[in-house]
Design a protein around this motif. Structure first.
Motif, short mmCIF file in Angstrom:
data_model
loop_
_atom_site.label_atom_id
_atom_site.label_comp_id
_atom_site.label_asym_id
_atom_site.label_seq_id
_atom_site.Cartn_x
_atom_site.Cartn_y
_atom_site.Cartn_z
N GLY A 337 0.79 -1.31 0.18
CA GLY A 337 0.06 0.00 0.19
C GLY A 337 0.82 1.16 0.04
O GLY A 337 0.10 2.44 0.44
N GLN A 338 1.95 1.40 -0.09
CA GLN A 338 3.08 2.61 -0.16
C GLN A 338 3.21 2.92 0.84
O GLN A 338 3.28 4.29 1.02
CB GLN A 338 2.33 3.33 -1.53
N ARG A 339 2.92 2.47 2.14
CA ARG A 339 3.21 2.72 3.63
C ARG A 339 4.60 3.01 3.50
O ARG A 339 4.94 4.06 4.34
CB ARG A 339 2.82 1.86 4.41
N HIS A 340 5.31 2.53 2.66
CA HIS A 340 6.71 2.77 2.96
C HIS A 340 7.33 2.91 1.38
O HIS A 340 6.78 2.22 0.43
CB HIS A 340 7.65 1.71 3.57
N LEU A 341 8.48 3.36 0.89
CA LEU A 341 8.80 3.42 -0.31
C LEU A 341 10.11 2.78 -0.72
O LEU A 341 10.94 2.99 -1.28
CB LEU A 341 9.06 5.04 -0.59
N GLY A 342 9.96 1.34 -0.13
CA GLY A 342 11.00 0.23 -0.42
C GLY A 342 10.72 -0.86 0.29
O GLY A 342 9.69 -0.76 1.35
N PRO A 343 11.30 -1.98 -0.06
CA PRO A 343 10.99 -3.21 0.71
C PRO A 343 11.69 -3.17 2.10
O PRO A 343 12.58 -2.48 2.23
CB PRO A 343 11.68 -4.25 -0.21
N ALA A 344 10.99 -3.97 3.09
CA ALA A 344 11.47 -4.15 4.30
C ALA A 344 12.80 -5.25 4.23
O ALA A 344 12.99 -5.91 3.33
CB ALA A 344 10.45 -4.63 5.36
N ALA A 345 13.75 -5.05 5.10
CA ALA A 345 14.68 -6.22 5.38
C ALA A 345 14.23 -7.56 5.24
O ALA A 345 13.05 -7.90 5.93
CB ALA A 345 15.26 -5.88 6.87
N ALA A 346 14.89 -8.60 4.69
CA ALA A 346 14.61 -9.79 4.56
C ALA A 346 14.26 -10.46 5.77
O ALA A 346 15.33 -10.45 6.68
CB ALA A 346 15.44 -10.78 3.71
N GLY A 347 13.52 -11.09 5.97
CA GLY A 347 13.16 -11.88 7.17
C GLY A 347 12.14 -10.97 8.21
O GLY A 347 11.64 -11.56 9.30
N SER A 348 11.40 -9.84 7.46
CA SER A 348 10.64 -9.03 8.32
C SER A 348 9.08 -9.87 8.27
O SER A 348 9.01 -10.80 7.69
CB SER A 348 10.40 -7.72 7.83
N TYR A 349 8.28 -9.35 9.08
CA TYR A 349 6.87 -9.52 8.98
C TYR A 349 6.61 -11.16 9.40
O TYR A 349 5.96 -11.78 8.50
CB TYR A 349 6.19 -9.39 7.80
N PRO A 350 7.05 -11.64 10.56
CA PRO A 350 7.04 -12.75 10.90
C PRO A 350 5.31 -13.19 11.05
O PRO A 350 4.89 -14.32 10.97
CB PRO A 350 7.33 -12.94 12.35
N GLY A 351 4.47 -12.09 11.21
CA GLY A 351 3.08 -12.35 11.34
C GLY A 351 2.42 -12.49 9.82
O GLY A 351 1.27 -13.23 10.00
N GLY A 352 3.21 -12.54 8.90
CA GLY A 352 2.71 -12.85 7.59
C GLY A 352 3.26 -14.28 7.03
O GLY A 352 3.30 -14.56 5.90
N ALA A 353 3.82 -14.91 7.88
CA ALA A 353 4.74 -16.11 7.60
C ALA A 353 3.58 -17.12 7.06
O ALA A 353 2.38 -17.12 7.65
CB ALA A 353 5.51 -16.73 8.54
N SER A 354 3.82 -18.09 6.00
CA SER A 354 2.96 -19.06 5.71
C SER A 354 3.07 -20.23 6.69
O SER A 354 3.79 -20.32 7.78
CB SER A 354 3.46 -19.79 4.49
N PRO A 355 2.14 -21.21 6.67
CA PRO A 355 2.27 -22.34 7.89
C PRO A 355 3.51 -22.97 7.87
O PRO A 355 3.88 -23.41 8.73
CB PRO A 355 1.29 -23.24 7.21
N LEU A 356 4.41 -23.17 6.68
CA LEU A 356 5.66 -23.50 6.73
C LEU A 356 6.67 -22.98 7.13
O LEU A 356 7.99 -23.33 7.42
CB LEU A 356 5.67 -24.33 5.51
N GLY A 357 6.52 -21.45 7.38
CA GLY A 357 7.38 -20.43 7.79
C GLY A 357 8.01 -19.87 6.69
O GLY A 357 9.16 -19.09 6.86
N VAL A 358 7.60 -19.98 5.41
CA VAL A 358 8.19 -18.86 4.46
C VAL A 358 7.46 -17.59 4.64
O VAL A 358 6.48 -17.32 4.83
CB VAL A 358 7.66 -19.28 3.12
#
Length: 439
Positions: A337-358
């Motif tokens: 949603g353009q809240r930020h003007l670039g990607p977050a660091a790799a490994g961010s957003y653990p709350g968005g992980a898949s059931p397998l942890g991706v």
């Protein structure tokens, strides 16, 4: 999925349309009229073309097709037909000037809210059922907002946009490099998501052998290792067409990077800064992603593999709307949603992980897959062939997952994007995969 009540659908449509228009206003009000009418790259339209095109599509689909009303500005339809005029030629057209384009889009929007207020969705046909046409137009505007954000990245000059940086990566310890996705069937696509577009339909069963997939997207640091090892100079790793492309254009790094003073710098929305090694690599073509994967002894995941990693829940056997479940995306799930003007660091957003942890399968960067853009079994073009059908075939590669520039209304576990494999100005990255050894 339980069908939403009519009033809930209307409210959802109002929210989606309003959010899109607020973003359009932000992207077109932060520069002067001269920059709105200029073409900042032959790859992109002038911003003022996108502005009026958004209003014109809304008029055609919601005012005329849904509302059954007479055309407001039929004479401008050809000017804003994306198939009639390539982007490079649009500056030569007699386009509406900025003030008139704004007034036209605002006039259409005011009328459309009245159409929506009086609309009835049950039994009104597939275009109106579940407020589909309103959702389609909200997604269309957000997609053009992403396109306009790409134009902002391509424009020269001082920054015109600002946003806070993404939140710092959760310091929960190192992550495994890859995740095993067990083989077997899963449900790909959707027949239930009310605003899903034609290329996401219908739901169907795919059988995918076991494979490993990167836990996070490939980072700038990892990509720098490929570059340092001579990746751009070694023909072994490249698809023949990709090798020809980088030789012809002397490409040696992702787009917007330059080497200066012994380090790599990047330009992002008018700001030059050091390349952040922990961020997902951005602005790479499919050919670059494919070459890196070969160099790393891996490969790009297929589209089916990507979607299984993102949606399949091994505990229940069902496919979720998103990696984290069926809830709409929020700030804890993904960078959207353009809240930020670039990607977050790799490994961010653990709350968005898949059931397998991706992690970070949704948001941050669009991810190239190995697959051509093809129809699903049982595909039916709706509501017009030019949305998907004319792009099917080997010329376009599929990208999945969305980016920081994508609004949640135009991003879900089934959403499919596509582009030419040479494209680099888009907000594209990738992750890699490999086959699992048979047991």
């Amino acid at each position: 999925m339980t069908a939403p009540a009519e009033q809930d659908l209307k409210q959802r449509a109002v929210v989606a349309l309003t959010r899109a228009r607020e973003r359009t206003a932000l992207l077109t009000s932060c520069v002067d009229d001269g920059e709105l009418t200029a073409q900042h790259s032959p790859l992109m339209s002038p911003l003022v073309w996108d502005l009026a095109h958004i209003g014109n599509q809304e008029e055609q689909w919601l005012w005329r097709a849904v509302g059954g009303r007479e055309a407001l500005r039929p004479e401008i339809d050809p000017l804003y037909d994306a198939f009639e005029h390539p982007r490079a030629t649009r500056p030569s057209l007699p386009l509406l000037p900025p003030a008139e384009a704004r007034a036209y889009a605002a006039d259409v929007r005011g009328r459309i809210l009245d159409v929506l207020d009086g609309a009835r969705f049950d039994g009104a046909g597939p275009l109106v059922e579940a407020a589909f046409a309103f959702g389609m137009i909200a997604q269309h505007e957000q997609q053009h907002d992403e396109t306009m954000l790409i134009t902002h990245q391509l424009r020269k000059g001082p920054p015109a946009l600002s946003a806070p940086p993404p939140p710092a990566r959760d310091s929960g310890g190192p992550l495994e490099r890859e995740v095993l996705v067990p083989g077997g069937p899963f449900t790909m696509g959707t027949s239930e998501e009310p605003w899903a577009l034609d290329n996401e339909r219908p739901a169907h069963t795919r059988i995918v052998p076991s494979f490993f997939i990167d836990t996070v997207p490939v980072t700038n640091g990892s990509y720098l290792a490929f570059m340092a090892d001579g990746g751009y100079r070694d023909e072994r790793w490249w698809h023949p067409e990709g090798w020809a492309q980088i030789r012809e254009h002397a490409i040696e790094a992702p787009l917007f990077w330059r080497h200066e003073g012994g380090r790599w710098l990047r330009r992002r929305f008018g700001v030059t800064e050091p390349v952040a090694e922990d961020e997902p690599v951005l602005h790479v073509s499919w050919y670059e992603a494919d070459a890196y994967a070969r160099w790393a002894g891996r490969r790009l995941p297929t589209e089916a593999e990507w979607e299984k990693a993102a949606r399949h829940d091994p505990a229940t056997g069902r496919s979720r709307r998103y990696p984290w479940g069926d809830a709409d995306p929020g700030p804890v799930h993904a960078n959207l949603g353009q809240r930020h003007l670039g990607p977050a660091a790799a490994g961010s957003y653990p709350g968005g992980a898949s059931p397998l942890g991706v992690r970070q399968l949704i948001g941050d960067v669009w991810e190239w897959t190995a697959s051509d853009f093809l129809p699903y079994p049982g595909f039916r073009a709706f509501p017009y062939k030019e949305y998907s059908e004319v792009f099917f075939g080997p010329a376009h590669k599929v990208l999945r997952g969305g980016s920081f520039a994508v609004d949640p209304v135009a991003c879900r576990g089934t959403f499919r994007n596509w582009d030419l494999p040479v494209r680099r100005q888009i907000f594209s990255g990738f992750r890699t995969a490999r086959n699992a050894e048979p047991v």
